[in-house]
Design a protein around this motif. Structure first.
Motif, mmCIF file in Angstrom:
data_model
loop_
_atom_site.group_PDB
_atom_site.id
_atom_site.type_symbol
_atom_site.label_atom_id
_atom_site.label_comp_id
_atom_site.label_asym_id
_atom_site.label_seq_id
_atom_site.Cartn_x
_atom_site.Cartn_y
_atom_site.Cartn_z
ATOM 1 N N ALA A 101 0.909 -1.295 -0.332
ATOM 2 C CA ALA A 101 0.314 0.250 0.403
ATOM 3 C C ALA A 101 1.178 1.271 -0.194
ATOM 4 C CB ALA A 101 -1.037 0.013 0.968
ATOM 5 N N GLU A 102 1.573 1.228 1.100
ATOM 6 C CA GLU A 102 3.095 2.261 0.917
ATOM 7 C C GLU A 102 3.937 2.660 -0.588
ATOM 8 O OE1 GLU A 102 4.999 1.951 4.284
ATOM 9 O OE2 GLU A 102 4.573 3.806 5.054
ATOM 10 N N THR A 103 4.215 1.715 -1.030
ATOM 11 C CA THR A 103 4.576 1.843 -2.418
ATOM 12 C C THR A 103 3.293 2.180 -3.481
ATOM 13 O OG1 THR A 103 6.354 -0.273 -1.765
ATOM 14 C CG2 THR A 103 5.914 0.908 -4.174
ATOM 15 N N ALA A 104 2.453 1.740 -3.595
ATOM 16 C CA ALA A 104 1.153 2.626 -4.556
ATOM 17 C C ALA A 104 1.116 3.512 -3.770
ATOM 18 C CB ALA A 104 -0.050 1.445 -3.869
ATOM 19 N N LEU A 105 0.986 4.003 -2.612
ATOM 20 C CA LEU A 105 0.943 5.983 -2.847
ATOM 21 C C LEU A 105 1.712 6.470 -3.098
ATOM 22 C CD1 LEU A 105 -0.882 5.119 1.425
ATOM 23 C CD2 LEU A 105 -2.043 6.482 -0.845
ATOM 24 N N GLU A 106 3.103 5.676 -2.804
ATOM 25 C CA GLU A 106 3.883 6.727 -2.620
ATOM 26 C C GLU A 106 4.075 6.659 -4.496
ATOM 27 O OE1 GLU A 106 7.928 4.774 -1.153
ATOM 28 O OE2 GLU A 106 9.052 5.955 -2.310
ATOM 29 N N THR A 107 3.839 6.142 -5.038
ATOM 30 C CA THR A 107 4.114 5.590 -6.867
ATOM 31 C C THR A 107 3.371 6.307 -7.993
ATOM 32 O OG1 THR A 107 3.597 3.460 -7.299
ATOM 33 C CG2 THR A 107 6.227 4.545 -6.998
ATOM 34 N N THR A 108 2.435 6.473 -7.080
ATOM 35 C CA THR A 108 0.581 6.364 -8.139
ATOM 36 C C THR A 108 -0.374 7.814 -6.709
ATOM 37 O OG1 THR A 108 -0.670 4.909 -6.959
ATOM 38 C CG2 THR A 108 0.718 4.372 -8.589
ATOM 39 N N GLY A 109 -0.205 7.817 -5.667
ATOM 40 C CA GLY A 109 -1.135 9.180 -5.023
ATOM 41 C C GLY A 109 -2.101 8.090 -4.409
ATOM 42 N N ARG A 110 -2.519 6.922 -4.933
ATOM 43 C CA ARG A 110 -3.510 6.091 -4.309
ATOM 44 C C ARG A 110 -3.504 4.413 -4.180
ATOM 45 N NH1 ARG A 110 -4.960 6.611 -9.539
ATOM 46 N NH2 ARG A 110 -6.718 5.414 -10.294
ATOM 47 N N ALA A 111 -3.458 3.685 -3.803
ATOM 48 C CA ALA A 111 -3.899 2.628 -3.126
ATOM 49 C C ALA A 111 -5.161 1.669 -3.335
ATOM 50 C CB ALA A 111 -3.246 2.521 -1.636
ATOM 51 N N LEU A 112 -5.455 0.877 -4.077
ATOM 52 C CA LEU A 112 -6.734 0.160 -4.260
ATOM 53 C C LEU A 112 -5.870 -1.226 -3.072
ATOM 54 C CD1 LEU A 112 -9.660 0.627 -5.419
ATOM 55 C CD2 LEU A 112 -8.451 -0.384 -7.049
ATOM 56 N N LEU A 113 -7.052 -2.024 -2.483
ATOM 57 C CA LEU A 113 -7.249 -3.070 -1.931
ATOM 58 C C LEU A 113 -8.712 -4.129 -1.754
ATOM 59 C CD1 LEU A 113 -5.809 -0.436 0.525
ATOM 60 C CD2 LEU A 113 -4.193 -2.639 0.696
ATOM 61 N N THR A 157 -15.040 -5.423 2.521
ATOM 62 C CA THR A 157 -13.550 -6.007 2.094
ATOM 63 C C THR A 157 -12.708 -5.267 1.868
ATOM 64 O OG1 THR A 157 -13.851 -7.801 0.539
ATOM 65 C CG2 THR A 157 -13.896 -8.088 2.987
ATOM 66 N N THR A 158 -13.080 -4.207 0.508
ATOM 67 C CA THR A 158 -12.175 -2.884 -0.361
ATOM 68 C C THR A 158 -12.153 -1.799 0.157
ATOM 69 O OG1 THR A 158 -13.796 -5.037 -2.298
ATOM 70 C CG2 THR A 158 -12.362 -2.480 -2.213
ATOM 71 N N VAL A 159 -10.761 -1.493 0.152
ATOM 72 C CA VAL A 159 -10.221 -0.178 0.767
ATOM 73 C C VAL A 159 -9.783 0.815 -0.766
ATOM 74 C CG1 VAL A 159 -9.002 0.770 2.486
ATOM 75 C CG2 VAL A 159 -10.181 -1.102 3.058
ATOM 76 N N ARG A 160 -9.708 2.167 -0.400
ATOM 77 C CA ARG A 160 -9.426 2.815 -0.391
ATOM 78 C C ARG A 160 -8.271 3.841 -0.535
ATOM 79 N NH1 ARG A 160 -11.455 7.462 -4.378
ATOM 80 N NH2 ARG A 160 -9.905 7.934 -5.945
ATOM 81 N N VAL A 161 -7.614 3.698 -0.466
ATOM 82 C CA VAL A 161 -6.400 4.421 0.090
ATOM 83 C C VAL A 161 -6.332 6.002 -1.195
ATOM 84 C CG1 VAL A 161 -4.453 5.500 1.713
ATOM 85 C CG2 VAL A 161 -5.874 3.333 2.039
ATOM 86 N N THR A 162 -6.500 6.991 -0.708
ATOM 87 C CA THR A 162 -5.823 8.544 -1.364
ATOM 88 C C THR A 162 -5.441 9.544 -0.580
ATOM 89 O OG1 THR A 162 -8.566 9.522 -1.259
ATOM 90 C CG2 THR A 162 -7.725 7.743 -3.187
ATOM 91 N N THR A 163 -4.559 9.878 -0.766
ATOM 92 C CA THR A 163 -4.224 11.339 -0.221
ATOM 93 C C THR A 163 -4.268 12.837 -1.095
ATOM 94 O OG1 THR A 163 -1.585 11.340 -1.952
ATOM 95 C CG2 THR A 163 -1.785 10.159 0.221
ATOM 96 N N SER A 164 -4.729 13.810 -0.116
ATOM 97 C CA SER A 164 -4.755 14.900 -0.705
ATOM 98 C C SER A 164 -4.303 15.579 -1.666
ATOM 99 C CB SER A 164 -4.609 16.268 1.011
ATOM 100 O OG SER A 164 -3.325 16.051 0.394
ATOM 101 N N SER A 165 -3.119 15.135 -1.673
ATOM 102 C CA SER A 165 -2.055 15.597 -3.456
ATOM 103 C C SER A 165 -2.468 14.893 -4.202
ATOM 104 C CB SER A 165 -0.693 15.489 -2.523
ATOM 105 O OG SER A 165 -0.356 14.344 -3.141
ATOM 106 N N SER A 166 -3.855 13.542 -4.463
ATOM 107 C CA SER A 166 -3.800 12.916 -5.514
ATOM 108 C C SER A 166 -4.761 13.603 -6.346
ATOM 109 C CB SER A 166 -3.728 11.296 -5.218
ATOM 110 O OG SER A 166 -4.984 11.615 -3.864
ATOM 111 N N ASP A 167 -4.363 13.266 -7.266
ATOM 112 C CA ASP A 167 -5.271 14.030 -8.434
ATOM 113 C C ASP A 167 -6.814 13.024 -8.572
ATOM 114 O OD1 ASP A 167 -3.556 15.309 -9.376
ATOM 115 O OD2 ASP A 167 -3.260 13.866 -11.566
#
Lengths: 252, 252, 252, 252, 252, 252, 252, 252
Positions: free
Chosen positions: G61-73, G102-112
């Motif tokens: 998840a961290e790698t996803a956030l770092e490289t794409t700004g969001r993560a889908l699990l 059981t699905t999770v989506r993480v976004t960061t404020s900076s992500s488009d």
């Protein structure tokens, strides 16, 4: 409709009951309850408890009670049952709870007690078939049919089976529940002129265990049977009820 | 060995018969014939004709006749049979041919006629089971067992089955052949103390047709059965023969 | 019958024993026990413990002891066994308990000790086949047959198998228990003239695991075998017993 | 590339051969022929004839001959073969045709005759396994490997199998072809340290017939095997060839 | 043999080691250990821990260490591992334990360290394939082969796969481990001339999950593959080892 | 409605066309034709010829032509086609017949020629996939979509596949048709951002042949695909058409 | 590239992000993350949590956030979720977590925040289908599509279904999720001209339970559907997204 | 009995009719005909023609006519029918033959024409379901029930289905025949309170074709159905007849 809305407005009708009346079903968090299925289909919507939370089960049971005066639940676990019972003790103290294996029927004193002038015979091959037969039985009882049940008469000791022929001949429709090789419905159906519904049970191990051999054998039966899915006691009971009701109507 | 080779040299023993004696089997174009199987295993190698050319079938039958004095063939088509019969008429005019459905047994006047003091009962559920039962029967006959056969007694009309109980009880071992749901071996095995071998037949259509329901039902039987593969009349006959021979030996 | 009822009246015969005598079976909460199966079928009703409560198991065992002097139970869990043992310690202190893996046999000092003049050979392919073989073995022992057992001789190390050929040839009937690809019964049955009963075991993982490959291979065997369902040690033992008894009778 | 195009222009190179050189494959009505597969993968593209018209088969064979100097065809019917042979007689009279069962190999006098310093052993269980083994064999022959083949040594007569152990031990890689229960690769692989590739054959009837039991048994084998699909003689031969070539290279 | 027995008598050889020498295998409570399999087959008997008690696992591991100087165990649970490690710490303190996922290899300082001049490439499609690849890898390492492993290169991101082609081409034999649709071995085998062994993994859910789709796809591959059963890392590693050893021998 | 009936009365509208207009479907001997499906669903009812008599096929085609101006037939045999063609030559000489493999499209000069501003890409793995792709293609053509088709690019020669990437990227939706292991849609869908519909083809023999492996692999694909049933070219073409039409509409 | 490496050198770009940029994917202990899948395929790599440790899930998840700004699990267990949430609270406090079943989506404020001008309709048959629909929904939401969801409209009470037709007709693409017999997608697809993707759900017991009947019924549907694997909500959502994006692009 | 034998002696009763009277069945070359099944079971024994020779079919039909005054035959091929018709023309010229698809009913002028005061509704999904429905229909007609049949109303065009609801509600029992995904019985059973018997038909190709998807869907139906085997029109008709007769009796 105006009348209905006024009843909701003055509090003499709950919104739930009103929605049931207007649309046929009630929309809830836990799902849509088909409140008019009994009227339309002749059998009520059963509440399938497996895989639902206790609070979902309770919510659906309450909706059923509120809109139809009774509730029929299948595959109820011990913990689901305990939660339901505790809840009803508090909120619907006048409710009567009938529990057989994992099937539960709740009625309120105010609900009509239907009665059918027809008998459903239920036979099982062995001890392990009991809970599936219980499910079928409670559906028939709920509809007011007379149930004549005889257990543990599998064909390994054929005299146990043949001893019961007269009872089978007197029933209006028969449900025969059997696991392993599922030969019992075939043997019975070869001897009586009552319609027989076979219910395969998920007993048996090894090749074609879990009821597959029983289902296959009933479908391939050289006698006349109709069949429901493995362990589908509810469906068998409901189908027998529809037949019993048709006979009851004809008898009037 | 010297003796054997001298017999070959002076023409009193064919090379084929000599190879059978020395190695146990005969190597041919059409395959290796296990000429000593009967001696070692108690049952001869059957020649499975399906998928072989007529000339391969003839060659193997001749080797069997030459080395063991008889030949047992299964799944013989009409054209294979005609070719074989024509050939034997010319080359082995003294041969006796016994043909039942697709099973064929050839004996020569010089071959020993074995005899077993034991009875194999064979029952079938319906007309369509006949050829499979014929295959089993001819194997037992070949070994010299007495065969008591009763056809078309499927459980759809249970009285047909129960009428035969005394004959089943008198047999030393029973082969019960049935297709569709395959309930016949279960019903019989629940009533007698004879060992029962169930043979599923590839009748039946739809789900689990082609004998799969019958096989599954026999494997899941709530009585005691052992089973052979679908349509495997030869194997059932051979297994019954092995049991019959053990009883015959014990009777001596 | 009058006699029987008088014995019940004066307390010298229990109602259970009387029902067994009159109807052949005993009707209980936990099911109907077929008390005359051994007399009719040559093998007693085994009590299948899986899926039954400890008290159901105990009740059926007691009925078996009361009506037939012994009880044979399969698929008994540790907790079922402990409850049964504790109960019998108190109520039938003279009982002898023989437990092998999940199979249990209880006898009382007063029960007849049957004896058959016949030997059942039992072979297993690997360690994991042990409990299934134990089930078969105890059935044979219960009937009084001599059992010659040899374990862990799978064909991966063929010399382990071939080392035992003489013992296999001396048995009257063979039970061969094997999982994975189930080749052991085929290899043995190709070398001896004893009837062989194959028992597939639910070992193996991946495609056709859980004994399906072993069952399929035994049904397709190019030698002569009859087969029982996956893990069906009881059935194999019972079928071997029926054959052993026929031989024993012939020997008299 | 310029050179290539000039060769096409002056007619010394056909457009087909040029496309093969430039793109690796040739695009035709009948499909794309992967002309450089042998170079890239170590085994040529086989032409699978089943389901193709005779003219499609001929077209692909011609392309193969033109671009690689030889053609390997599998599952060729009699009528396809006759058409191909007649066509080649006219157009490529110098071609040599090697036909075994339904597999065909065509070479032209100008094609290199590869040679591998390695031996592939091929064993079959019975007569019916022959055509599948032929397919495997011709692939190995095409690659220049030495083939040591022994037929009809199924385990029903185990001595037939054990007689061949020394030959199996001398091969560099073994292909073992067997139908029914498919026990032969397991028995052989338990006795030798050569890599064994099992090929299930679609013989056998009844439950798990058509090679499914053989495949399942080989996958579940308690010895070490790798396996190809049912009847996939081509794949087995090609895999053995890749191993043989690696050994051949190492021997240099 | 006299020598051997004298060594046992004077205590310089354990009875276990002597039995291994004389019969090839050692007979124990926990099963027969095939102590000469490595010598005969080229790969040692692996101890399959699943379904065995910790003490059975320890006993078999000790026998392996005593008779062959090393032990290879698969499907070892955490608790089995902890018990084994604790036991070996006490009884064989000089042992070296190599554990990867559920596979364990134990060697003693005195055991020969084999070495093969050959490389086995191992590729996996995803993270979940790791433990199966570990099982294969440890078998190869145990035999002394060089292993070149690359993980998580499934075809969903094809560039991950193609990036590794050069490494795949340099290996002598490839093991490709993949679940879900199992396309990875097909894609790799289409590009290199190394023999490829496909290992389906029991990942994936829904229809044909648990590795069945992967197995089916590898068997149907339009390229050349041989295949082992689902999750059968040990078999793949052992087959690759047999090929690697043949190449190593050829290189000498 | 009055208008309609008057048109029927004065002969300017056939009863068939009138029924289609009034009820949406036309009731005939050969079945009910859903004449308004195209209007309601966006795709016309295809006439599935397999299992119908030539005269039933002709009758349904005529109804389709009469009510919708065109007819789309699938799984048309040669003899059905010849009968249809002969009939139309006589009765509708102005009809245009487009036949690809077993799929046939008939249009009349008066029928509107629809046109969609969208491209459907169609790829096949091998020659045998052609007829299924033809079925899909003709459905798309019938709806007026542009079709870009590329054949025989299976992954066994991966460069054949990768050569086409640009064309795949330009399509609006892709249909990928493949048999055997069905890896082609997975490989393509991993490289492009076009929606891909996988069509498994019933090629392949042995385990999971007849398209089952391909279907399983596409369902388990680690990329994003949606799938239709084995050989269901019509469904794939129709689904692609619905997507193409949505895009066409959006483009307006 | 020089620029990139200088950014890494001066610390303005992490090595992870740089690898993602250079190779397209990031290589980690827990697997390779395909950081450019969204760009290449139009949908991001989902992180399948089942069978992974909490720390593996967090790392991916961290790698996803770092490289794409969001993560889908997907298939995230409660304990995995709690660990992830706790970790993100500390390390990425600005992250927004959207969890449905059981699905999770993480976004960061900076992500488009992407946005598509297209609507995906999602319908379910019953309560038990909810989590699978949630998985599909979150994928569509992640891509910026508008989602119109309606639950619990199974065909047992057909009016519930028909009440929603107008909403279904307004969507650009429909996902219909159903278990048991899976008839809902067929009924809906027969009435609207929107492309329908059917998602079978692993509900139902007995024969063909676990979603197999639903899958089979959707594949055999007499209307036009494409289908994904049982419970494959992610795939359905992603395929709908690809279609929605094509429509969105066309609308521009 | 004396009377009976005297009737035989004086020729007023055939031996066949006498055997039927005495034993319930008639024993013939072609099988045993259960002449009293109609009396005992309420439905006559149907003669299953498939796999029987024309002369066997004729013999059984004659026995049926002689002992029960009518004959019901299913799965009759054209050539069997022609032979039967020619034979009856000569031997029983007064016979009336009713043939629908492959089902045939023969009555003689002297046979009672039974009549039931009950209606069986029969619906089919498509043209291909016709012959199966014909089989069911003729069984009902034979018993004297009124049949109300409506064809080709599959759910792909739902209005075709809903148009018929009133007719379905007026029937006493419904038989719904459908292939492919088999959704029709589910949709109908959700709307009416008549008992519905589902009959899956072996149409459909690809995965779960041949009626397996339809059977699975009907067993998993979320409404109340009982089911018969694939294509088992006879069984469905007979079961509906038993229900119709019970209603007819109740109406008296």
């Amino acid at each position: 409709m105006r009348e209905l809305l006024e009843a909701v407005a003055d509090g003499s009708l709950s919104p739930t009951a009103a929605e049931a009346e207007l649309r046929g079903y009630v929309t809830e968090e836990a799902g849509r309850f088909d409140a008019t299925r009994d009227r339309r289909r002749g059998i009520p919507e059963g509440i399938f408890a497996e895989g639902k939370s206790a609070s979902q089960v309770i919510a659906l049971a309450e909706t059923a009670l509120e809109t139809t005066g009774r509730a029929l639940l299948t595959r109820v676990s011990d913990s689901q049952f305990n939660a339901l019972e505790a809840h009803l003790d508090e909120t619907v103290p006048e409710a009567t709870i009938d529990r057989r294996s994992t099937t539960v029927r709740v009625t309120t004193s105010s609900s009509d007690s239907p009665s059918l002038d027809a008998t459903v015979g239920i036979a099982t091959g062995g001890t392990v078939d009991g809970p599936v037969a219980d499910e079928a039985e409670l559906v028939c009882v709920d509809a007011g049919a007379t149930v004549d049940r005889v257990d543990d008469i599998g064909v390994a000791a054929l005299s146990r089976t043949l001893d019961q022929l007269d009872r089978f001949r007197e029933a209006d429709v028969l449900i025969v529940v059997a696991g392993r090789e599922g030969a019992l419905p075939t043997v019975i159906a070869g001897l009586v002129d009552t319609p027989v519904i076979g219910v395969p049970v998920s007993s048996g191990y090894g090749h074609a265990g879990n009821g597959e051999a029983a289902l296959a054998g009933m479908l391939q039966s050289c006698t006349v049977l109709s069949v429901v899915n493995i362990d589908a006691g509810f469906v068998a009971g409901a189908q027998a009820t529809l037949i019993a009701r048709a006979i009851d109507t004809a008898r009037d």
